[in-house]
Scaffold this motif. Structure first.
Motif, PDB file in Angstrom:
ATOM      1  N   GLU A 255       0.839  -1.202   0.000  1.00  0.00           N
ATOM      2  CA  GLU A 255       0.000   0.000   0.000  1.00  0.00           C
ATOM      3  C   GLU A 255       0.874   1.252   0.000  1.00  0.00           C
ATOM      4  O   GLU A 255       0.574   2.240  -0.687  1.00  0.00           O
ATOM      5  N   LYS A 256       1.944   1.226   0.755  1.00  0.00           N
ATOM      6  CA  LYS A 256       2.856   2.370   0.789  1.00  0.00           C
ATOM      7  C   LYS A 256       3.455   2.627  -0.594  1.00  0.00           C
ATOM      8  O   LYS A 256       3.580   3.785  -1.027  1.00  0.00           O
ATOM      9  N   LYS A 257       3.810   1.557  -1.295  1.00  0.00           N
ATOM     10  CA  LYS A 257       4.372   1.715  -2.650  1.00  0.00           C
ATOM     11  C   LYS A 257       3.355   2.342  -3.584  1.00  0.00           C
ATOM     12  O   LYS A 257       3.682   3.229  -4.384  1.00  0.00           O
ATOM     13  N   THR A 258       2.102   1.898  -3.490  1.00  0.00           N
ATOM     14  CA  THR A 258       1.042   2.455  -4.340  1.00  0.00           C
ATOM     15  C   THR A 258       0.844   3.932  -4.078  1.00  0.00           C
ATOM     16  O   THR A 258       0.730   4.747  -5.008  1.00  0.00           O
ATOM     17  N   ILE A 259       0.836   4.300  -2.811  1.00  0.00           N
ATOM     18  CA  ILE A 259       0.631   5.708  -2.439  1.00  0.00           C
ATOM     19  C   ILE A 259       1.794   6.570  -2.921  1.00  0.00           C
ATOM     20  O   ILE A 259       1.594   7.682  -3.438  1.00  0.00           O
ATOM     21  N   SER A 260       2.998   6.066  -2.763  1.00  0.00           N
ATOM     22  CA  SER A 260       4.176   6.815  -3.211  1.00  0.00           C
ATOM     23  C   SER A 260       4.115   7.090  -4.712  1.00  0.00           C
ATOM     24  O   SER A 260       4.456   8.193  -5.166  1.00  0.00           O
ATOM     25  N   LYS A 320      -6.723   8.870   7.109  1.00  0.00           N
ATOM     26  CA  LYS A 320      -5.787   9.551   8.009  1.00  0.00           C
ATOM     27  C   LYS A 320      -4.410   8.887   7.941  1.00  0.00           C
ATOM     28  O   LYS A 320      -3.369   9.574   7.908  1.00  0.00           O
ATOM     29  N   ALA A 321      -4.370   7.553   7.898  1.00  0.00           N
ATOM     30  CA  ALA A 321      -3.102   6.817   7.827  1.00  0.00           C
ATOM     31  C   ALA A 321      -2.383   7.090   6.505  1.00  0.00           C
ATOM     32  O   ALA A 321      -1.150   7.241   6.475  1.00  0.00           O
ATOM     33  N   ILE A 322      -3.131   7.155   5.419  1.00  0.00           N
ATOM     34  CA  ILE A 322      -2.542   7.456   4.102  1.00  0.00           C
ATOM     35  C   ILE A 322      -1.881   8.831   4.118  1.00  0.00           C
ATOM     36  O   ILE A 322      -0.740   9.001   3.654  1.00  0.00           O
ATOM     37  N   LEU A 323      -2.603   9.820   4.649  1.00  0.00           N
ATOM     38  CA  LEU A 323      -2.059  11.181   4.697  1.00  0.00           C
ATOM     39  C   LEU A 323      -0.852  11.253   5.626  1.00  0.00           C
ATOM     40  O   LEU A 323       0.135  11.953   5.338  1.00  0.00           O
ATOM     41  N   ASN A 324      -0.929  10.554   6.727  1.00  0.00           N
ATOM     42  CA  ASN A 324       0.198  10.537   7.657  1.00  0.00           C
ATOM     43  C   ASN A 324       1.458   9.961   6.996  1.00  0.00           C
ATOM     44  O   ASN A 324       2.574  10.448   7.219  1.00  0.00           O
ATOM     45  N   TYR A 325       1.266   8.953   6.156  1.00  0.00           N
ATOM     46  CA  TYR A 325       2.411   8.334   5.460  1.00  0.00           C
ATOM     47  C   TYR A 325       3.123   9.334   4.547  1.00  0.00           C
ATOM     48  O   TYR A 325       4.348   9.287   4.414  1.00  0.00           O
ATOM     49  N   VAL A 326       2.361  10.266   3.947  1.00  0.00           N
ATOM     50  CA  VAL A 326       2.994  11.259   3.052  1.00  0.00           C
ATOM     51  C   VAL A 326       3.299  12.557   3.803  1.00  0.00           C
ATOM     52  O   VAL A 326       3.616  13.578   3.191  1.00  0.00           O
ATOM     53  N   GLY A 327       3.186  12.535   5.137  1.00  0.00           N
ATOM     54  CA  GLY A 327       3.610  13.678   5.940  1.00  0.00           C
ATOM     55  C   GLY A 327       2.582  14.773   6.103  1.00  0.00           C
ATOM     56  O   GLY A 327       2.940  15.915   6.411  1.00  0.00           O
ATOM     57  N   ILE A 328       1.299  14.457   5.936  1.00  0.00           N
ATOM     58  CA  ILE A 328       0.242  15.466   6.087  1.00  0.00           C
ATOM     59  C   ILE A 328      -0.587  15.128   7.318  1.00  0.00           C
ATOM     60  O   ILE A 328      -1.160  14.042   7.423  1.00  0.00           O
ATOM     61  N   GLU A 329      -0.633  16.072   8.249  1.00  0.00           N
ATOM     62  CA  GLU A 329      -1.366  15.862   9.496  1.00  0.00           C
ATOM     63  C   GLU A 329      -2.869  16.041   9.272  1.00  0.00           C
ATOM     64  O   GLU A 329      -3.316  16.970   8.589  1.00  0.00           O
TER      65      GLU A 329
END
Length: 617
Positions: A255-260, A320-329
């Protein structure tokens, strides 16, 4: 003692009136008692209800449903039927009780169940009494109580009694109750409320009937629900919810790879949020899952990433977890969703919410995300969540925030209608309309969630015409993030022009004004949670050899409640009517309602005026 004849007659008359009132009711709750016994380990609630069934129509109230869950066990169910003379004619047997799941629509699984039975008799009136006990091992509310069991029938007498061990800390709030007593024994503190609901409140357009019903809310100051928590203030309650969310934001590596990959090369934060919101909408769907403490704790983000579904809590936590992964609170934010905004009791911290959204501070603005709707525009809070307090959860900094209100331009419907009138054949009308706000939500849901047959049926029920033939119709949405939708229609209208002697007349297309009742029938204050704004341009192509008989005029009404304008012009054999109607978002008391209604009545009289066409000499 011998009663004086006049007093005796008066007593007879009162008794007879009460009997007549009862006989006119299908059913009524005669007694309703609730006893809450609190100790450190559990909460035991004993309910006892007596319903009188007055006629065959009241038999529907003999279908009894008792909710329970794995956290709230129900036992000691007893029930019986009494005739009016007090004779017990039937007792409930264990074999009469059935269990079924309370899984609702859009639910994959719920940890909620129902015990149900029916006790019915054929001699009226008769009484059904049932009692049961509920044991809660974990609880965050001691009692959220009202004497109103059924909205449409009265409750004559109701009592709530709560028994605490001495030293137990609690918070309480009550409204519209008739009596409150506090007592104590050597070991316990006892609180007791009395209430009734003698006159069922009929719901009215733009009203909040629950504000006028008796209610009691009692919560423990300290509790363990998932994790230990406190409701001594909203900061403490927020910290409990914050702890409940811990370690639920872990995403799988894939999932992290997809989001990146999705946000690669995007530098603008708003665009990053929008891209990821679209990803959420395109790859997940809303399904309610409520097990364990599922009413308050979301499923982990990893669960949603793997299964591609979740409820409002799970989808919001995942976003929220997706945004947190890319550094957005972002902040998990609890809200009470409803068409009419409901007040939050800020004097008592606790679970007064039924929905969760995501708040994302960005520069001097806040982006709001509704995560359960795959067709919701980005940063759009609809009519069920706008213009109300919401509870933003943050470690040691939880607070109430205000979800922005819809403005006039956000809740506007606009119609452009072109009528080709005929005295001998069907008249044709072409409609181009645009909906925003609540209208947008209705038609956007129609556009996305219904099959063609359902769409057509609902669409036809919306048309304000008689005797019509649909040539074609379509819904048009420019793009997924535009909070407006278009409706284009082409109709043939049979007998649209009505004969009036040798002349013909037509009624102006209505401006969609809410249907308010006359002041003598209105019982509740008016509460308009958002402005209502309609703007129409109507063009009527007059048949050859005819002209408008009555002189065009301009009307304008401006009041504290709203405004209305109508302009009529004749240009090259065509009648142009331009309308604008607006009701302001506000609350109006019953005392003020006659003036409010006077404005509505005046608008209706002008808005649906008749235009008369006469043959040219």
């Amino acid at each position: 003692m011998i009663l004086k004849p006049l007093l005796f007659c008066l007593i007879l008359l009162i008794t007879f009136s009460i009997k007549l009132a009862s006989q006119s009711l299908d059913a009524e709750i005669l007694r309703y008692t609730t006893l809450c016994d609190v100790d450190k380990e559990k909460l035991t609630i004993t309910d006892s209800i007596t319903i009188q069934i007055n006629n065959r129509a009241g038999d529907k109230y003999t279908n009894i449903s008792i909710p329970y869950s794995k956290l709230e066990k129900v036992s000691a169910i007893e029930a019986w039927i009494e005739e009016s003379n007090g004779n017990v004619v039937r007792n409930l047997k264990k074999s009469d009780i059935s269990d079924r799941s309370a899984v609702s629509e859009n639910s994959l699984y719920e940890d909620d169940f129902i015990k149900c039975f029916q006790l019915k008799h054929n001699i009226y009136p008769y009484k059904v009494t049932y009692t049961y006990q509920t044991i809660c091992k974990n609880y965050i509310i001691i009692s959220s109580w009202t004497p109103v069991i059924y909205d449409k029938i009265p409750t004559r007498n109701a009592r709530l009694k709560i028994q605490f061990p001495k030293g137990f800390e609690y918070s309480k709030y009550s409204t519209n109750t008739s009596d409150f007593r506090k007592d104590s024994t050597e070991a316990n503190i006892i609180l007791e409320w009395a209430a009734s609901y003698p006159n069922p409140i009929e719901p009215e357009i733009f009203s909040q009937p629950n504000d006028f019903k008796p209610s009691v809310l009692v919560t423990p100051v300290y509790f363990k629900y998932g994790v230990e928590g406190s409701s001594k203030d909203w900061i403490s309650y927020g910290n409990w919810q914050y702890k409940l969310l811990q370690n639920l934001d872990v995403l799988p590596e894939e999932e992290k790879k997809t989001i990146s990959e999705l946000v690669k090369g995007i530098t603008d934060k708003r665009e990053i949020i929008k891209t990821l919101y679209h990803y959420l909408q395109d790859n997940t769907r809303y399904i309610n899952i409520s097990i364990g403490i599922g009413g308050l704790k979301p499923y982990p983000a990893s669960y949603v990433a793997l299964n591609k579904y979740g409820d409002c809590k799970a989808l919001t936590n995942y976003m929220k977890a997706i945004l947190n992964y890319v550094g957005i609170e972002s902040f998990y934010t609890k809200v009470k969703a409803s068409e009419q905004p409901q007040n939050i009791l800020k004097s008592i911290a606790g679970p007064q919410f039924n929905h969760v959204v995501l708040a994302i501070p960005l520069m001097n603005d806040t982006i709001w995300l509704e995560n359960t709707d795959n067709a919701n525009p980005f940063d759009y809070m609809g009519s069920f969540t706008q213009n109300r307090d919401a509870f933003l959860v943050s470690k040691d900094k939880s607070k109430f925030v205000r979800i922005p209100a819809l403005k006039s331009k956000d809740n506007q419907s606009s119609f452009k209608l072109d009528f080709d009138l005929s005295t001998t054949e069907s008249s044709n009308v072409t409609i181009h309309s645009t909906f925003r706000g609540s209208g947008f939500e209705v038609f956007n849901q129609l556009h996305n969630e219904y099959n063609d047959d359902e769409k057509d049926k609902i669409f036809r029920s919306y048309l304000p015409f008689d005797n019509y033939e649909v040539i074609k119709w379509e819904l048009v949405r420019e793009n997924r993030d535009t909070a407006k939708i278009g409706l284009n229609v082409n109709l043939n209208l049979s007998k649209f022009l009505k004969p009036l002697g040798s002349d013909y007349y037509l009624t102006l297309f209505p401006c969609r004004i809410p249907l308010f009742t006359v002041p003598s029938n209105r019982k509740l204050p008016v509460i308009l949670p958002f402005p209502i704004c309609n703007s129409d341009t109507l063009m009527y192509n007059i048949p050859v050899d005819y002209e408008l008989k009555n002189k065009p005029d301009t009307f304008s009404l401006k009041t504290k409640y709203g405004n209305y304008e109508l302009q009529l012009n004749i240009i090259n054999g065509k009648i142009y009517a331009i309308k604008h109607f607006e009701l302001y978002s506000a609350s109006y008391s019953i005392a003020e309602y006659p003036d409010f209604y006077s404005f509505i009545k005046s608008v209706n009289e002008i808005d649906r005026m008749n235009l008369v066409l006469k043959r040219q000499l």
